[in-house]
Scaffold this motif. Structure first.
Motif, mmCIF file in Angstrom:
data_model
loop_
_atom_site.group_PDB
_atom_site.id
_atom_site.type_symbol
_atom_site.label_atom_id
_atom_site.label_comp_id
_atom_site.label_asym_id
_atom_site.label_seq_id
_atom_site.Cartn_x
_atom_site.Cartn_y
_atom_site.Cartn_z
ATOM 1 N N ILE A 21 81.276 87.425 41.225
ATOM 2 C CA ILE A 21 81.984 87.026 40.015
ATOM 3 C C ILE A 21 81.489 87.876 38.851
ATOM 4 N N SER A 22 82.421 88.479 38.134
ATOM 5 C CA SER A 22 82.112 89.351 37.007
ATOM 6 C C SER A 22 83.408 89.569 36.237
ATOM 7 N N ASP A 42 74.326 94.643 37.660
ATOM 8 C CA ASP A 42 73.321 94.376 36.645
ATOM 9 C C ASP A 42 73.929 93.607 35.473
ATOM 10 N N GLY A 43 73.262 92.530 35.106
ATOM 11 C CA GLY A 43 73.727 91.681 34.022
ATOM 12 C C GLY A 43 74.466 90.458 34.499
ATOM 13 N N TYR A 44 75.077 90.542 35.673
ATOM 14 C CA TYR A 44 75.887 89.432 36.185
ATOM 15 C C TYR A 44 75.306 88.795 37.444
ATOM 16 N N SER A 45 74.643 89.568 38.269
ATOM 17 C CA SER A 45 74.116 89.039 39.521
ATOM 18 C C SER A 45 72.817 88.274 39.290
ATOM 19 N N PRO A 46 72.645 87.114 39.931
ATOM 20 C CA PRO A 46 71.367 86.407 39.857
ATOM 21 C C PRO A 46 70.303 87.184 40.628
ATOM 22 N N GLU A 91 88.797 76.592 27.566
ATOM 23 C CA GLU A 91 89.830 76.341 28.571
ATOM 24 C C GLU A 91 89.729 77.319 29.728
ATOM 25 N N MET A 92 89.413 78.578 29.424
ATOM 26 C CA MET A 92 89.302 79.580 30.483
ATOM 27 C C MET A 92 88.132 79.265 31.409
ATOM 28 N N LEU A 93 87.000 78.856 30.842
ATOM 29 C CA LEU A 93 85.856 78.515 31.681
ATOM 30 C C LEU A 93 86.163 77.288 32.536
ATOM 31 N N LYS A 94 86.838 76.309 31.988
ATOM 32 C CA LYS A 94 87.199 75.119 32.767
ATOM 33 C C LYS A 94 88.071 75.503 33.963
ATOM 34 N N LYS A 95 89.007 76.406 33.765
ATOM 35 C CA LYS A 95 89.871 76.836 34.870
ATOM 36 C C LYS A 95 89.075 77.607 35.923
ATOM 37 N N MET A 96 88.173 78.459 35.472
ATOM 38 C CA MET A 96 87.356 79.205 36.420
ATOM 39 C C MET A 96 86.412 78.276 37.186
ATOM 40 N N LEU A 97 85.863 77.285 36.510
ATOM 41 C CA LEU A 97 85.009 76.317 37.203
ATOM 42 C C LEU A 97 85.802 75.521 38.229
ATOM 43 N N SER A 98 87.043 75.186 37.909
ATOM 44 C CA SER A 98 87.893 74.499 38.884
ATOM 45 C C SER A 98 88.099 75.369 40.118
ATOM 46 N N ALA A 99 88.339 76.675 39.895
ATOM 47 C CA ALA A 99 88.534 77.593 41.019
ATOM 48 C C ALA A 99 87.257 77.739 41.840
ATOM 49 N N VAL A 100 86.121 77.886 41.171
ATOM 50 C CA VAL A 100 84.850 78.069 41.875
ATOM 51 C C VAL A 100 84.478 76.808 42.645
ATOM 52 N N GLU A 101 84.680 75.649 42.044
ATOM 53 C CA GLU A 101 84.417 74.404 42.764
ATOM 54 C C GLU A 101 85.300 74.297 44.000
ATOM 55 N N PHE A 102 86.544 74.753 43.892
ATOM 56 C CA PHE A 102 87.480 74.711 45.013
ATOM 57 C C PHE A 102 86.982 75.558 46.182
ATOM 58 N N ILE A 103 86.520 76.787 45.893
ATOM 59 C CA ILE A 103 86.053 77.636 46.993
ATOM 60 C C ILE A 103 84.728 77.118 47.553
ATOM 61 N N HIS A 104 83.893 76.559 46.696
ATOM 62 C CA HIS A 104 82.630 76.005 47.191
ATOM 63 C C HIS A 104 82.877 74.797 48.084
ATOM 64 N N GLN A 105 83.850 73.976 47.722
ATOM 65 C CA GLN A 105 84.185 72.836 48.565
ATOM 66 C C GLN A 105 84.717 73.293 49.921
ATOM 67 N N ALA A 106 85.315 74.480 49.951
ATOM 68 C CA ALA A 106 85.796 75.055 51.213
ATOM 69 C C ALA A 106 84.678 75.748 51.983
ATOM 70 N N LEU A 113 77.453 80.344 40.049
ATOM 71 C CA LEU A 113 77.490 79.791 38.691
ATOM 72 C C LEU A 113 76.697 80.670 37.724
ATOM 73 N N TYR A 114 75.606 81.271 38.191
ATOM 74 C CA TYR A 114 74.874 82.227 37.354
ATOM 75 C C TYR A 114 75.812 83.364 36.949
ATOM 76 N N ALA A 115 76.499 83.937 37.931
ATOM 77 C CA ALA A 115 77.391 85.065 37.649
ATOM 78 C C ALA A 115 78.520 84.655 36.712
ATOM 79 N N LEU A 116 79.045 83.451 36.892
ATOM 80 C CA LEU A 116 80.107 82.964 36.005
ATOM 81 C C LEU A 116 79.557 82.743 34.596
#
Length: 368
Positions: A179-180, A219-223, A157-172, A239-242
């Motif tokens: 993201i970390s 390190d570990g989170y950045s593509p 559920e947490m990942l779904k909410k974060m993906l909704s937020a990330v999709e929202f900013i990408h659409q903008a 999405l890599y960072a997420l």
């Protein structure tokens, strides 16, 4: 503002995460901004781009104030922020202008899993954002406090909410670029909120000295493309960072650093990334495989959009065939065919060269 972002109407007790002592460059307790509309209560955090404070507004509500303070370019004289020298003046003013422009873009984002920006203003010869105060802890602190912070259902559920937020900013048209775990707050209801857009940029923005100066690598989170000046960045970079963040949530540690992975693939060695798929029970079909796909080394091999990723999760939960579920590579196995490596050899060798040079000189990242 409705949703998880909360303001604390009581100021009799200072929120415990404010540091009233602070550091040398921060504004002191009691400092007023914008003609008294905001009063600083204490220091919260600082990074390469700015300083964050706890404050109260003229209606006695607790808010967070982020000050544009790129410490490599500026210094404080009493309350006024000035360029460090004449040669820094142009870059500093460009940085402030960029901060204001991006803050205004962020102020238009209204989403229950994105921190709200109330106001953008200039004072003390720099710029500020007034942001929602979130009553909670960041995901990094939550993970550090316990070995099993969340159940599989909660993680989904947490990942779904974060993906909704990330999709929202990408659409903008905005990339977060930082993201970390420490930039996701978990409020008192368990709702995740994406914060700290200090490194954000508009998609397709030209590489400038200011934008390059706002580059953050963790390190570990950045593509791997975040380590390369001028490298193309895309929604798959966020999405890599997420994916790396949720790899940490599930396994208790971040995946191997992406530049090291890229360099090993370039020399023909196995990718040290250990896939999630098949190792952890309790998740919908395709869920763990989707995270593995999001954190592929090369951007062309990743999930392209947050909407695509959400669709994969939906199909897995519905019991439908997952289009990205592939046989997981054995731990330490080479995830790409020789043909795939060969077809990207020019790109990989160039990036690997940067990796070697950076390692030799210790220039791994711009730390915050």
């Amino acid at each position: 503002m409705p949703g998880p972002t909360q303001t604390d109407p009581t100021l009799e007790e200072e929120p415990s995460n404010a540091d009233l002592d602070g550091f040398g460059d921060d504004l002191k307790e009691g400092t007023q901004l914008l003609g008294g509309q905001y009063t600083i209560l204490g220091f919260l955090n600082s990074g390469g781009f700015g300083i964050t404070y706890l404050a109260k507004d003229s209606l006695e509500r607790t808010v967070v104030i982020k000050e544009c303070f790129p410490n490599a370019l500026c210094r404080r004289s009493t309350s006024i922020v000035r360029a460090r020298s004449r040669k820094h003046q142009v870059d500093f003013r460009s940085f402030v202008s960029s901060f204001v422009e991006e803050a205004r873009s962020l102020a238009r984002l209204v989403h229950p899993n994105i921190v709200g920006v109330h106001q953008v203003f200039e004072d003390n010869d720099t710029a500020y954002m007034a942001i929602d105060y979130i009553n909670g802890k960041d995901l990094h602190d939550v993970l550090e406090s316990t070995d099993q912070a969340f159940t599989p259902d909660e993680i989904v559920e947490m990942l779904k909410k974060m993906l909704s937020a990330v999709e929202f900013i990408h659409q903008a048209g905005i990339l977060h670029r930082d993201i970390s775990p420490d930039n996701i707050l978990i409020d008192t209801t368990g709702n995740p909120v994406l914060i700290d857009f200090g490194a954000a940029s508009e998609q397709g923005a030209q590489a400038t000295r200011v934008l390059t100066g706002r580059r953050v690598v963790k390190d570990g989170y950045s593509p791997q493309e975040f380590y390369l000046t001028g490298a193309e960045q895309s929604p798959s970079s966020d999405l890599y960072a997420l994916g790396a963040t949720f790899y940490h949530v599930i396994t208790g540690k971040a995946p191997p650093e992406s530049q090291r992975r890229l360099a090993l693939v370039a020399e023909g060695s196995p990718d040290p990334y250990e896939p999630l798929d098949g190792r952890f029970p309790g998740y919908p079909p395709g869920f763990l495989a989707s995270i593995d796909k999001a954190v592929r080394v090369l951007s062309k091999d990743r999930i392209a959009t947050a909407a695509d990723w959400l669709e994969v999760i939906r199909k897995g939960e519905a019991g439908e065939l997952d289009p990205v579920a592939e046989p997981a590579s054995a731990p330490g196995a080479r995830p790409q065919t020789q043909g795939a490596v060969a077809s990207n050899m020019g790109y990989i060798i160039g990036a690997g060269t940067v990796f070697v040079v950076a390692a030799a000189f210790g220039l791994w990242s711009m730390t915050r």
